[in-house]
Design a protein around this motif. Sequence first.
Motif, PDB file in Angstrom:
ATOM      1  N   UNK A  15       5.031  -4.822  13.872  1.00  0.00           N
ATOM      2  CA  UNK A  15       5.438  -6.736  13.271  1.00  0.00           C
ATOM      3  C   UNK A  15       5.252  -7.300  11.683  1.00  0.00           C
ATOM      4  N   UNK A  16       3.373  -6.942  11.376  1.00  0.00           N
ATOM      5  CA  UNK A  16       3.488  -7.342  10.584  1.00  0.00           C
ATOM      6  C   UNK A  16       3.758  -6.381   9.306  1.00  0.00           C
ATOM      7  N   UNK A  17       4.192  -5.367   9.616  1.00  0.00           N
ATOM      8  CA  UNK A  17       5.148  -4.289   8.237  1.00  0.00           C
ATOM      9  C   UNK A  17       5.621  -5.463   7.420  1.00  0.00           C
ATOM     10  N   UNK A  18       5.994  -4.767   6.459  1.00  0.00           N
ATOM     11  CA  UNK A  18       6.688  -4.969   5.235  1.00  0.00           C
ATOM     12  C   UNK A  18       7.510  -4.176   4.642  1.00  0.00           C
ATOM     13  N   UNK A  19       8.894  -4.549   4.364  1.00  0.00           N
ATOM     14  CA  UNK A  19      10.119  -4.141   3.843  1.00  0.00           C
ATOM     15  C   UNK A  19      10.889  -3.937   2.528  1.00  0.00           C
ATOM     16  N   UNK A  20      10.171  -2.650   1.624  1.00  0.00           N
ATOM     17  CA  UNK A  20      10.801  -2.538  -0.039  1.00  0.00           C
ATOM     18  C   UNK A  20      11.802  -2.166   0.155  1.00  0.00           C
ATOM     19  N   UNK A  21      12.112  -2.454  -0.567  1.00  0.00           N
ATOM     20  CA  UNK A  21      13.753  -1.293  -0.929  1.00  0.00           C
ATOM     21  C   UNK A  21      14.540  -1.861  -2.617  1.00  0.00           C
ATOM     22  N   UNK A  22      15.023  -0.351  -2.877  1.00  0.00           N
ATOM     23  CA  UNK A  22      15.078  -0.973  -4.210  1.00  0.00           C
ATOM     24  C   UNK A  22      16.763  -1.625  -4.429  1.00  0.00           C
ATOM     25  N   UNK A  23      17.456  -1.828  -6.071  1.00  0.00           N
ATOM     26  CA  UNK A  23      17.792  -2.810  -5.667  1.00  0.00           C
ATOM     27  C   UNK A  23      18.678  -2.509  -7.181  1.00  0.00           C
ATOM     28  N   UNK A  24      20.757  -2.731  -6.608  1.00  0.00           N
ATOM     29  CA  UNK A  24      20.634  -3.546  -6.216  1.00  0.00           C
ATOM     30  C   UNK A  24      20.832  -2.920  -4.723  1.00  0.00           C
ATOM     31  N   UNK A  25      20.784  -4.662  -3.875  1.00  0.00           N
ATOM     32  CA  UNK A  25      20.130  -4.051  -1.581  1.00  0.00           C
ATOM     33  C   UNK A  25      21.498  -3.732  -1.543  1.00  0.00           C
ATOM     34  N   UNK A  26      21.967  -2.226  -0.812  1.00  0.00           N
ATOM     35  CA  UNK A  26      22.801  -1.855  -0.356  1.00  0.00           C
ATOM     36  C   UNK A  26      22.591  -1.171   0.685  1.00  0.00           C
ATOM     37  N   UNK A  27      23.240  -1.277   1.554  1.00  0.00           N
ATOM     38  CA  UNK A  27      23.146   0.176   3.233  1.00  0.00           C
ATOM     39  C   UNK A  27      22.077   0.865   2.394  1.00  0.00           C
TER      40      UNK A  27
END
Length: 87
Positions: A15-27
């Motif tokens: 629950x305390x975790x964070x999601x990071x992702x490369x932009x532009x965001x898509x599936x």
Amino acid sequence: MKLSEILLRLDAFSEEATIIAAEPWNPSSRAHVIEPPESGLVADMERDGMVYFLEIAIAREFKEDWPGEECNETFCERLIQYAINDA
């Protein structure tokens, strides 16, 4: 890992975790789940072109309000739009 893979398996992460992702965001965006206290890892990922997406807790709240039980590609698209426009 793809962003959609993380979003479809939200219950597998802390629950305390964070999601990071490369932009532009898509599936299909490259994404990673950062478990605390790995704050140094966030800086490394940001240098690799990834940015804060959402916290797992926020994504789970969104999932709780999702109509029906199935989380699919449509769920991923809507959660991405939520992260872009409302988070």
